[in-house]
Design a protein around this motif. Sequence first.
Motif, short mmCIF file in Angstrom:
data_model
loop_
_atom_site.label_atom_id
_atom_site.label_comp_id
_atom_site.label_asym_id
_atom_site.label_seq_id
_atom_site.Cartn_x
_atom_site.Cartn_y
_atom_site.Cartn_z
N PRO A 1 -6.24 -12.11 -11.94
CA PRO A 1 -5.01 -11.33 -11.91
C PRO A 1 -3.82 -12.26 -12.12
CG PRO A 1 -5.91 -11.57 -9.71
CD PRO A 1 -6.90 -12.15 -10.66
N GLU A 2 -2.75 -11.66 -12.59
CA GLU A 2 -1.54 -12.45 -12.80
C GLU A 2 -1.10 -13.04 -11.46
OE1 GLU A 2 1.51 -10.30 -14.81
OE2 GLU A 2 0.09 -9.37 -16.16
N SER A 3 -0.61 -14.25 -11.53
CA SER A 3 -0.24 -14.92 -10.29
C SER A 3 0.91 -14.19 -9.60
CB SER A 3 0.14 -16.37 -10.57
OG SER A 3 1.22 -16.40 -11.48
N LYS A 4 1.82 -13.66 -10.37
CA LYS A 4 2.95 -12.95 -9.78
C LYS A 4 3.14 -11.65 -10.57
CE LYS A 4 7.81 -13.39 -8.69
NZ LYS A 4 9.04 -14.13 -8.96
N PRO A 5 2.80 -10.52 -9.99
CA PRO A 5 2.99 -9.25 -10.71
C PRO A 5 4.48 -8.98 -10.94
CG PRO A 5 2.17 -8.86 -8.49
CD PRO A 5 2.24 -10.32 -8.67
N VAL A 6 4.76 -8.26 -12.02
CA VAL A 6 6.15 -7.94 -12.35
C VAL A 6 6.45 -6.55 -11.81
CG1 VAL A 6 7.80 -7.62 -14.22
CG2 VAL A 6 6.03 -9.38 -14.40
N TYR A 7 7.35 -6.51 -10.83
CA TYR A 7 7.77 -5.25 -10.24
C TYR A 7 9.17 -4.91 -10.72
CZ TYR A 7 3.90 -5.29 -6.95
OH TYR A 7 2.64 -5.26 -6.39
N VAL A 8 9.32 -3.70 -11.23
CA VAL A 8 10.63 -3.17 -11.58
C VAL A 8 10.93 -2.08 -10.57
CG1 VAL A 8 12.00 -1.99 -13.33
CG2 VAL A 8 10.33 -3.72 -14.02
N THR A 9 12.08 -2.20 -9.90
CA THR A 9 12.42 -1.28 -8.81
C THR A 9 13.68 -0.51 -9.16
OG1 THR A 9 11.50 -2.86 -7.26
CG2 THR A 9 12.86 -1.11 -6.34
N LEU A 10 13.62 0.81 -9.00
CA LEU A 10 14.78 1.68 -9.17
C LEU A 10 15.16 2.19 -7.79
CD1 LEU A 10 16.73 3.15 -11.07
CD2 LEU A 10 15.02 4.94 -11.34
N GLN A 11 16.32 1.76 -7.32
CA GLN A 11 16.75 2.09 -5.97
C GLN A 11 17.47 3.43 -5.94
OE1 GLN A 11 18.98 -1.44 -5.13
NE2 GLN A 11 17.16 -2.59 -4.54
N SER A 12 17.75 3.91 -4.74
CA SER A 12 18.37 5.24 -4.58
C SER A 12 19.77 5.30 -5.19
CB SER A 12 18.41 5.64 -3.11
OG SER A 12 19.17 4.71 -2.38
N ASP A 13 20.45 4.15 -5.29
CA ASP A 13 21.77 4.14 -5.93
C ASP A 13 21.66 3.85 -7.42
OD1 ASP A 13 20.97 1.53 -5.76
OD2 ASP A 13 22.87 0.77 -4.94
N PHE A 14 20.46 3.95 -8.00
CA PHE A 14 20.13 3.77 -9.41
C PHE A 14 20.26 2.32 -9.86
CE2 PHE A 14 21.95 8.17 -9.20
CZ PHE A 14 20.73 8.79 -9.09
N LEU B 1 2.93 3.30 -12.04
CA LEU B 1 3.83 3.77 -11.00
C LEU B 1 3.24 3.41 -9.64
CD1 LEU B 1 4.73 7.28 -12.43
CD2 LEU B 1 6.06 5.19 -12.59
N VAL B 2 4.07 2.89 -8.77
CA VAL B 2 3.62 2.43 -7.46
C VAL B 2 4.03 3.48 -6.43
CG1 VAL B 2 3.83 0.63 -5.72
CG2 VAL B 2 3.87 0.04 -8.14
N ALA B 3 3.10 3.83 -5.55
CA ALA B 3 3.37 4.77 -4.46
C ALA B 3 2.76 4.21 -3.19
CB ALA B 3 2.76 6.14 -4.77
N VAL B 4 3.29 4.66 -2.09
CA VAL B 4 2.76 4.28 -0.79
C VAL B 4 1.82 5.38 -0.35
CG1 VAL B 4 3.32 3.79 1.60
CG2 VAL B 4 4.82 2.98 -0.20
N SER B 5 0.61 5.00 0.00
CA SER B 5 -0.37 5.97 0.43
C SER B 5 -0.31 6.08 1.96
CB SER B 5 -1.76 5.54 0.00
OG SER B 5 -2.71 6.43 0.49
#
Length: 140
Positions: free
Chosen positions: A59-72, A132-136
């Motif tokens: 697996p990639e050493s550091k995954p790339v996370y793109v985050t869209l916050q509530s204030d966009f 898409l990432v979700a919390v289970s």
Amino acid sequence: MAIHIAHADDGLAETHEINVTPFIDVMLVLLVIFMVTVPLSTVDVPVNLPVSNAQQKQPESKPVYVTLQSDFAVSIGDRKVDRQKIGDALLAETKGNRETQIFLRADKAVDYEHLMGLLNALRDTGYYKVSLVAVSSGAD
């Protein structure tokens, strides 16, 4: 004294209806039999698969996370990025590798329109592997 002579017309009235109850009972029994035997009658085809000598993909050493916050506001990893420059920032983060898996996280207060806008921006930049990432959890 009167004698009554029986005629053929004096017998019990014949009914011309079919009693379907035994027929339904037989059909239900057959249905149960077929429901039980059909899964047992499927044939498993034995296959002797060859062994692969390929190395397991790391697996990639550091995954790339793109985050869209509530204030966009948009962030790549922990860094805030201008939404108009998301493509350039992603190219810098992934070193130009557009095959990199992008994990997109969005606040649940963000509406669908803004999320789709960010997905379109990623697609326009050439990043098609977006998850898409979700919390289970059991409860909200």
